[in-house]
Design an enzyme around this catalytic site. Structure first.
Site, PDB file in Angstrom:
ATOM      1  N   LYS A  63      -0.038  21.741   1.251  1.00  0.00           N
ATOM      2  CA  LYS A  63       0.342  22.911   0.442  1.00  0.00           C
ATOM      3  C   LYS A  63      -0.419  24.134   0.956  1.00  0.00           C
ATOM      4  CE  LYS A  63       2.546  20.138  -2.356  1.00  0.00           C
ATOM      5  NZ  LYS A  63       3.940  19.919  -2.198  1.00  0.00           N
ATOM      6  N   SER A  82       8.688  20.201   0.535  1.00  0.00           N
ATOM      7  CA  SER A  82       7.912  21.130  -0.292  1.00  0.00           C
ATOM      8  C   SER A  82       7.347  22.331   0.453  1.00  0.00           C
ATOM      9  CB  SER A  82       6.779  20.400  -1.008  1.00  0.00           C
ATOM     10  OG  SER A  82       5.760  20.061  -0.098  1.00  0.00           O
TER      11      SER A  82
END
Length: 186
Positions: free
Chosen positions: A80, A39
């Protein structure tokens, strides 16, 4: 004989002090983590090892584009990038990030975007009000909005909603493994 006993006592004291220091550092200052999954490509790869510092969270010093680790579930932490801070209006149109209606560059995506075929977008359009859980106009107080750098393969705020600041473990500052990738994170 007393000298050997004193040596053992001294070694035990040294070990106890070392354990206390290690526990203190891991609880309040920094912790190592391993990246799992794709990710955060191209910035971070599966298996990269990072140092995550916790002081930024303690002193509420999270900034836009910081790479953060947060508790996504009771058993799973995610890594993230912070895109929106409390009070920010976040929107994506035509592969361009807008913060408070102003276009904002994302230099960490420049290389991957340059390799896209013409008329292809890297990040699909969305707005907080219409597409994000909670339908808020701005990022709520005490929360952040996060995206993975691999916008086509990331479970992030687009699915999870806003991330409470209290769930943030720390800010990733340094990649230390593999050795050829040792660097400060931008």
């Amino acid at each position: 004989m007393a000298s050997k006993k004193n040596d053992w006592v001294e070694w035990i004291k040294i070990l106890l002090v070392a354990v206390v220091i290690i526990v203190f550092v891991r609880m309040f200052i920094a912790v190592p983590i391993v990246v799992e999954g794709p990710s955060m490509l191209p910035t971070l790869e599966n298996g990269d090892r990072l140092i995550v510092e916790k002081l930024s969270v303690t002193f509420n010093q999270i900034e836009r584009f910081d790479v953060v680790v947060f508790h996504a579930t009771m058993k799973k932490d995610y890594i993230k990038r912070v895109i929106g801070l409390p009070g920010d209006k976040i929107e994506y149109r035509n592969d361009q990030l807008y913060v408070n209606d102003q276009p904002v560059d994302e230099p960490f995506l420049a290389e991957v975007k340059s390799q896209l075929e013409e008329n292809t977008t890297y990040t699909t359009d969305f707005s907080l009000e219409e597409d994000i859980k909670g339908n808020k106009e701005v990022v709520p107080e005490g929360h952040v909005f996060v995206l993975g750098d691999n916008r086509t393969n990331s479970t992030d705020s687009r699915q999870l909603g806003y991330i409470p600041m209290d769930d943030i473990v720390g800010v990733a500052k340094l990649t230390y493994w593999p050795i050829d990738k040792i660097s400060l994170l931008e």
